[in-house]
Design a protein around this motif. Sequence first.
Motif, PDB file in Angstrom:
ATOM      1  N   GLY A 358       0.819  -1.207   0.000  1.00 13.19           N
ATOM      2  CA  GLY A 358       0.000   0.000   0.000  1.00 13.19           C
ATOM      3  C   GLY A 358       0.847   1.249   0.000  1.00 13.19           C
ATOM      4  O   GLY A 358       2.052   1.207  -0.276  1.00 13.19           O
ATOM      5  N   THR A 359       0.223   2.375   0.314  1.00 12.20           N
ATOM      6  CA  THR A 359       0.913   3.658   0.327  1.00 12.20           C
ATOM      7  C   THR A 359       0.925   4.228   1.740  1.00 12.20           C
ATOM      8  O   THR A 359      -0.018   4.040   2.511  1.00 12.20           O
ATOM      9  N   VAL A 360       1.999   4.906   2.046  1.00 15.36           N
ATOM     10  CA  VAL A 360       2.140   5.501   3.378  1.00 15.36           C
ATOM     11  C   VAL A 360       1.175   6.679   3.523  1.00 15.36           C
ATOM     12  O   VAL A 360       1.126   7.573   2.662  1.00 15.36           O
ATOM     13  N   ILE A 361       0.384   6.662   4.596  1.00 18.45           N
ATOM     14  CA  ILE A 361      -0.487   7.794   4.925  1.00 18.45           C
ATOM     15  C   ILE A 361       0.255   8.789   5.797  1.00 18.45           C
ATOM     16  O   ILE A 361       0.236   9.991   5.576  1.00 18.45           O
ATOM     17  N   GLY A 373       2.571   8.916   0.749  1.00 20.81           N
ATOM     18  CA  GLY A 373       2.503   8.570  -0.668  1.00 20.81           C
ATOM     19  C   GLY A 373       3.526   7.547  -1.109  1.00 20.81           C
ATOM     20  O   GLY A 373       3.433   7.018  -2.233  1.00 20.81           O
ATOM     21  N   THR A 374       4.510   7.231  -0.247  1.00 24.42           N
ATOM     22  CA  THR A 374       5.519   6.231  -0.601  1.00 24.42           C
ATOM     23  C   THR A 374       4.871   4.851  -0.732  1.00 24.42           C
ATOM     24  O   THR A 374       4.076   4.443   0.114  1.00 24.42           O
ATOM     25  N   GLU A 375       5.213   4.139  -1.803  1.00 24.67           N
ATOM     26  CA  GLU A 375       4.656   2.806  -2.019  1.00 24.67           C
ATOM     27  C   GLU A 375       5.514   1.771  -1.272  1.00 24.67           C
ATOM     28  O   GLU A 375       6.734   1.731  -1.436  1.00 24.67           O
ATOM     29  N   LEU A 402      10.431  -0.695   0.800  1.00 24.13           N
ATOM     30  CA  LEU A 402       9.969   0.083  -0.344  1.00 24.13           C
ATOM     31  C   LEU A 402       9.555  -0.862  -1.470  1.00 24.13           C
ATOM     32  O   LEU A 402      10.243  -1.843  -1.754  1.00 24.13           O
ATOM     33  N   LYS A 403       8.440  -0.559  -2.105  1.00 25.09           N
ATOM     34  CA  LYS A 403       7.976  -1.379  -3.232  1.00 25.09           C
ATOM     35  C   LYS A 403       8.651  -0.917  -4.515  1.00 25.09           C
ATOM     36  O   LYS A 403       8.533   0.247  -4.898  1.00 25.09           O
ATOM     37  N   TRP A 409       0.712  -4.209  -7.545  1.00 24.34           N
ATOM     38  CA  TRP A 409       0.225  -4.296  -6.165  1.00 24.34           C
ATOM     39  C   TRP A 409      -0.048  -5.748  -5.775  1.00 24.34           C
ATOM     40  O   TRP A 409       0.234  -6.157  -4.645  1.00 24.34           O
ATOM     41  N   GLN A 410      -0.595  -6.514  -6.711  1.00 27.66           N
ATOM     42  CA  GLN A 410      -0.912  -7.911  -6.406  1.00 27.66           C
ATOM     43  C   GLN A 410       0.350  -8.719  -6.118  1.00 27.66           C
ATOM     44  O   GLN A 410       0.401  -9.484  -5.146  1.00 27.66           O
ATOM     45  N   ASN A 411       1.377  -8.557  -6.949  1.00 28.13           N
ATOM     46  CA  ASN A 411       2.620  -9.293  -6.728  1.00 28.13           C
ATOM     47  C   ASN A 411       3.297  -8.863  -5.432  1.00 28.13           C
ATOM     48  O   ASN A 411       3.858  -9.690  -4.703  1.00 28.13           O
TER      49      ASN A 411
END
Length: 602
Positions: A358-361, A373-375, A402-403, A409-411
């Motif tokens: 996910g993304t950082v809130i 916003g960081t993935e 970090l992605k 997203w699925q992987n």
Amino acid sequence: MAPTLTGHDGTPVVFLHGLWLHPTSWRAWEELYQANGYRTVAPGWPGVPDTVEGTRADPNVVADPGIDQITRHYARIIAELPEPPVLIGHSVGGLIAQKLLAMGYGRAAVAIDAAQFKGVMPATPTSLKAAMPILRNPSNRHKAVSLTPAQFRYAFGNSLTEQESDALYEQWAVPAPARPLFEATSSNLARHTAAAVDAESEVRRPLLLVMGGEDHAVPEAVTRSAYRFYRDSAEADLMEFPDRGHSLIIDSGWREIAEACLDWLGKHVPAGTEDETAEAAATPAARPAAVTERQPWPTPPRASAPPYTPGPAPEPEGDEVLIEVRCAGIGDWDDVTRAGGWQSGVAELCALGVQVAGTVIKAGPETEGFAPGTEVLTHTYPLKGSGARTRRVLAPSAHVALKPAGLTWQNAAALPLPGLTAYELLFEVLKVRPNETLLVHGAEGIIGGLLVQIASAHGLDVVATSEPDCTTQVSALGAAAVLDRDDPDWPEEARRLFGGRGADAAAVATSGGAGTALSVVTDHGRMTTIADPTPPDPERGIEPRYIRVHPDGELLGRAAHALDRGEIVMPEPAAFAMADIDQALATLLAGSGQTPVVLSAA
């Protein structure tokens, strides 16, 4: 391969044997039930050869499977049948018949002198004496053990003449895995045990408990205690044969028992034909939906997952990171959690959140490198202020990676637990080195496949085992050789491939196989299992270990970059919407473990 039913076109009957009796000991029962219009099959436990002689010749082929593995084995067989069967089990087979019935795998069950399950009265003096030749040596837990004629006579043939008991021993007695006996006997001492039956399951089907009044192995008091668990069910009946022992299904009086069970069965599930029983089979609870689709491990019907709805956002503290979930990977741990077997840190029916992308809130004041916003992706445990009812996960920054931009997203959501497990097992537990030899036992699954790839890329000589229909795909992952793990001779062939000295290290990724894999490891080697919380006892300078993966953001980042660069590959996940979690779990548990399953928020 679908099991072969023998007989007319009537209702299927599956016979489940217990400890120390070969499945062919049901032969007379099968012939009687076929003559009365039923179709029958009597499969053996995992690894059991087709004959008594074959089983006696190599006891190691039946060593180590526990109650859960045997239950899954029968569930897969039942999934291939054309309609829900009647289950008839003896001793441990009777316990497993009750487990399967509660899970929705049968339309009725007969449990004859069934082994005790959790909550049933403790073992009695006679049952302890019957089991003590096995239980007195804890190292027997992962071995196949045989009874002597005298031990068989006390446990099975105490109501018979010595001559008849000895004749039955010669005809039917075989070595058996000791593990189910340890599990059943200690069921009341363990918080979580394989020897548990959901007697209050929403699935209500006719059940007959049969007891022998002279049984030493499973005294009638044990069966009466079990019956009390079903006292609120109008579908449960109790039948006693006062002068019979544990041998009642195979001795000279077997027909009395078989016909009494047949009469009871005729009142609840007539033999009929497939057409005549179609209406019953089509009722919603006749069999789990996943079984209807010929898939072997459906979602337990007793509990549904809660709706996946947003909750109040927790506030990150210290080094914590608050993540908005874009995709959540699910696994069998979610089913264990909702059945009460794993405390994930939240009071929910599932553990969603332990594997997410996910993304950082927002990040806590002591966190660096995770701007909004960081993935990211993470495996975090225990959960804090998040879980199955929220789309937000709070994780320590040390658990977060970090992605890579190239990962979907699925992987990314499917990677954390399998990837961390493989890297931790190889480099932090086994501490493998280039040019060493490694056995990967059970390489057909996701983690097993990663173990093969990572070890091969690291310069190890890998020999793997897999299910017979997966050997080609495992070979393509980099194994030098792939052996059929259903072949009883695979350990001998593996030792030959390792130059006769055995493997330097072994990674066991399949349940019930640790004891056999240990025999392939060289003296003073290393072995780790991810599938058996109770590994084999140390021997020959080898100390087998069991590991449960630990959160580690740095190691997860290493796995994520390897996946992004194509250095390792994973099957494409099966994706479901968050609202379809029950369907997703059913697909996961019914499958072969070779396809990841994820839930997408969008």
